[in-house]
Design an enzyme around this catalytic site. Structure first.
Site, PDB file in Angstrom:
ATOM      1  N   SER A 673       0.802  -1.218   0.000  1.00  0.00           N
ATOM      2  CA  SER A 673       0.000   0.000   0.000  1.00  0.00           C
ATOM      3  C   SER A 673       0.841   1.278   0.000  1.00  0.00           C
ATOM      4  CB  SER A 673      -0.970   0.004   1.176  1.00  0.00           C
ATOM      5  OG  SER A 673      -0.275   0.318   2.350  1.00  0.00           O
ATOM      6  N   LYS A 716      -6.442   4.101   8.755  1.00  0.00           N
ATOM      7  CA  LYS A 716      -5.389   4.945   8.207  1.00  0.00           C
ATOM      8  C   LYS A 716      -5.803   6.410   8.252  1.00  0.00           C
ATOM      9  CE  LYS A 716      -3.087   1.692   5.139  1.00  0.00           C
ATOM     10  NZ  LYS A 716      -3.062   1.124   3.778  1.00  0.00           N
TER      11      LYS A 716
END
Ligand code: ATP
Ligand code: MG
Length: 762
Positions: A673, A716
């Site tokens: 990611s 996140k």
């Protein structure tokens, strides 16, 4: 003096004191002696008139009994082990006089017990009554001819002693009879004992009758044995094993058990009644039986389903968490409509300290269920869950049934923490056993190795917790209903601190709300700078520190300021260790901010790239995992070809080595990611454009520059928000997940969706 003392009894007799020894005149008794003085006593008696005085040894603290028996040694044999076995014949009751000599064995002056003369007719009447009772008791049994013998005895005293010696009397009954010289009194006593024996026997017969007609064979045996043991106990005959078996039988009768379990217990007791009590096997069997009998096979607490009350409890203890509370209330509602609907199998997933365990406990309170608790943290051995087989020395049931026994009901709420930490090694696979515990298909008949009888766990309300679903074994994960605890926004934390944490700390420190006020600004600052973790545990600590300081100031006589404001924090807490990570940063060339997901919440990471003259070598440092390294290589290839297509000069693309570094060694860095962030840092370092410092990026990239979606978006973004980030670049396909972000965070963070990497470079 009664008894056939044809040989006159000497006035001085060697004293043999034996615990519990009670010997009637005319009665025989076999004894084993091992002590040296006693053996010497026997030797010397044998070389003389063979007389000795047998007395009951006084228990410690008790005076020596006054009356005993003069006895003659009839027979003596020496065993191979050196012990002396002798048969004594009781001759007459004697009273102890002064000690004549103490060494090497005591010799006492002894005199025949005085015999008051009784009333002849009354004595005869008593004798006949006793004789009749004795006959009734023993007739038909092996002792029948004793009745005949008793009738031929000349004196009533002899008769009384004879009957007493043939009955199975308890030691203190025998003692009472021995100590009563008066024949009339002795016969009266004997009559009472005979009556009692008869009552016991009748009772036994009646019980037997009843048992025969109402109980099954196994139970009948067990029940009868219990009665016989009671009777024998009364007679002072029960030995250690019998006492224990009787106790087990009693408990078995008193415990409510499912038929199969009862059957197994009965069989076990029968088995134990045949093996010696001293053997290890007996102890193992007994411990096992104790365990089985103590498990709550049938006892369950009644579910109190009061939705309003449950909601009030959940709201009282926990701020927010609306969706989760709704799920619990739903279950309650369904349960109310359908009593036997199975409890859900929940798994609370989220960073540490976000309330997973404590919400579980509140749910138990709302349901009025007892709580069992187990943490799987360090468990690698399957026997911790399912127990060891009984034959294994020191075996015990597994922790699941241990907890069930501890709470004493079969339907507790069972918190199982850290199921993501369950390991496996050579001692079996605990995850597989856990599956048997949790799986509604299997846990109806959960088989603990030790207990070895299926226990029904289907009424248990299991709530498991984990920091991440990644390491939960797939088979287990399938069956769990995952409920995410994303962590809290700073605003939520402020409210939780004010409503829950601070009041709790005040209470714990003996302070009243009036004696300490922490201003909202200060709380906010504590959250931003002293406790930035996703969870709340870290937040409780500084609040506790403030309370401590305030409490000791109060004790020191400081009644002054009760309010704590922002500016006071350094005084209470020292200078802060954390500060928003991007504070003090400015746009830089070659540094991009990535978002990482960690088990303790979302975090930001900096990706740094530098150029050095060289030949296109790529060096990567910062403990990156394999996937992340590959994604760095892909990013570099993409950036090079992109710049190439844009017509960048050759030497800019080729005349250097590149070093990529991702600091913060403590965070495990892997996964694809960070691709977009790495590509951005590379683009920046090669092209010389700075990257904005308050933008964070997440997304996987392909060689062709497509941006692929990533996991953990919610965490996140909350992590980015905590770190002070204002803009987040997110894969377009992750956009729908933004619905789950609390609106106050959405308002502060601008999300820029991208589908291709070029959109960022533009
Ligand atoms: N929503 C909330 N409202 C009020 N207090 C909360 C809330 N969430 C958590 N707390 C408090 O935070 C503390 C930590 O919570 P808890 O021990 O349940 O965390 P956890 O999620 O089980 O963490 P771990 O993964 O480390 O076991 C507890 O004292 C709890 O009361
Ligand atoms: Mg916990």
């Amino acid at each position: 003096m009664t008894g056939p003392a044809k040989i006159p009894i000497p006035g001085e007799l060697p004293l043999l004191a034996v615990p519990d020894a009670v010997l009637f005149p005319h009665e025989r008794l076999t004894l084993e002696l091992t002590g040296e003085p006693e053996k010497r006593l026997v030797d010397e008696a044998l070389s003389g008139d063979r007389f000795l005085a047998l007395f009951r040894a006084a228990a410690s603290g008790e005076a020596m009994p006054r009356r005993g028996t003069a006895a003659r040694i009839e027979q003596m044999r020496r065993g191979e082990d050196g012990a002396v076995r002798l048969t004594l014949l009781g001759v007459a009751r004697v009273d102890a006089g002064p000690i004549v000599r103490a060494e090497p064995y005591p010799v006492i002056a002894a005199s025949p017990a005085p015999a008051p003369s009784g009333h002849d007719l009354r004595i005869e009447a008593l004798r006949r009554a006793c004789h009749a009772s004795f006959g009734e008791l023993v007739l038909g049994g092996p002792d029948s001819e004793q009745v005949e013998i008793a009738s031929r005895l000349r004196t009533a005293g002899h008769f009384a002693d004879f009957v007493a010696s043939r009955l199975r009397l308890a030691p203190d009954q025998r003692r009472a009879l021995l100590e009563t010289e008066d024949v009339e009194l002795r016969l009266e006593q004997l009559g009472r004992f005979l009556d009692r024996e008869k009552t016991i026997r009748d009772l036994q017969v009646r019980i037997e009758e009843r048992v025969k007609t109402t109980l099954g064979e196994k139970e009948r045996q067990s029940f009868l044995r219990q009665q016989i043991e009671t009777i024998r106990g009364e007679l002072g005959e029960a030995d250690e094993r019998e006492t224990q078996i009787r106790e087990m039988d009693r408990r078995l009768t008193e415990t409510v058990l499912p038929p199969t379990v009862r059957q197994a217990c009965c069989e076990e007791i029968v088995r134990l009644s045949r093996i010696p009590v001293q053997s290890a096997e007996f102890t193992i069997g007994r411990t096992h039986l104790d365990w089985v009998l103590e498990l709550p096979w049938t006892s369950a607490s009644a579910d109190a389903i009061d939705l309003a009350r449950a909601r009030a409890i959940l709201d009282r203890n926990h701020h927010g968490l609306g969706k989760i509370k709704e799920r619990v209330l739903e279950f309650l509602a369904v349960r109310k409509l359908k009593r036997d609907s199975p409890p859900p199998l929940l798994c609370f997933v989220g960073p540490p300290g976000v309330g997973k365990t404590s919400l579980g406990l509140s749910i138990a309170e709302a349901l009025r269920r007892k709580t069992a608790h187990l943490s799987l943290g360090a468990i690698t051995d399957e026997s911790e869950i399912r127990g060891h087989r009984r034959t294994y020395s020191g075996a015990l049931p597994g922790k699941i049934l241990q907890e069930i026994r501890r709470v004493g009901v079969r339907n507790p709420l069972f918190m199982i923490d850290e199921i993501d930490k369950i390991g496996s090694d050579f001692r079996g696979d605990p995850a597989a056993s856990l599956l048997e515990v949790l799986d509604p298909e299997e846990n109806r008949r959960f088989a603990d190795h030790y207990v070895n009888l299926p226990f029904d766990l289907s009424e248990v309300f299991f709530i498991t917790t984990a920091n991440s679903t990644d390491s939960i074994p797939a088979g287990l994960l399938d069956r769990l209903e995952i409920i995410e605890f994303p962590g809290y926004t700073p605003e939520e934390k402020v409210r939780i601190a004010e409503k829950h944490l601070l009041p709790k700390q005040l209470r714990l420190h003996g302070l009243t709300p009036a004696s300490l006020v922490v201003r909202r600004r200060a709380v906010r600052r504590v959250i931003d700078e002293y406790a930035i973790e996703a969870g709340l545990r870290a937040l409780a600590r500084p609040l506790a520190a403030i309370c401590r300081k305030r409490a000791s100031a109060l004790l020191g006589g400081d009644r002054g300021r009760t309010a704590v404001d922002e500016a006071d924090l350094p005084h209470y807490l020292g200078t802060s260790r954390h500060y928003p990570e991007i504070r003090g940063r400015r746009p830089e060339v070659g540094v991009a901010t990535a978002l990482a997901w960690t088990p303790s919440g979302g975090q930001i990471l900096f990706v740094e790239a530098t150029l050095m003259p060289g030949r296109q070598n790529l060096q990567i440092t910062g403990h990156l995992g394999e996937v992340m390294r590959e994604s760095a290589e892909a990013a570099l290839s993409f950036v090079r070809s992109f710049l190439d297509k844009k017509g960048a000069p050759r030497e800019l693309l080729e005349g250097h080595d590149i070093h990529i570094h991702v600091p913060a060694g403590a965070i495990a860095k892997d996964g694809p990611s960070a691709g977009v962030a790495i590509a951005t840092a590379l683009y920046s370092i090669i092209s010389g454009y700075p990257v904005l410092h308050n933008v964070a990026l997440t997304g996987e990239i392909t060689l062709r520059g497509h941006v692929l979606p990533v996991g953990g978006v919610k965490q996140k973004i909350l992590g980015a928000h905590r770190a002070g980030i204002r803009n987040v670049i997110l894969p377009l396909r992750n956009l729908p997940e933004l619905d789950e972000i609390p609106s106050e965070v959405r308002r502060r963070i601008q999300v820029i969706p991208v589908d291709r990497v070029e959109e960022i470079f533009a």
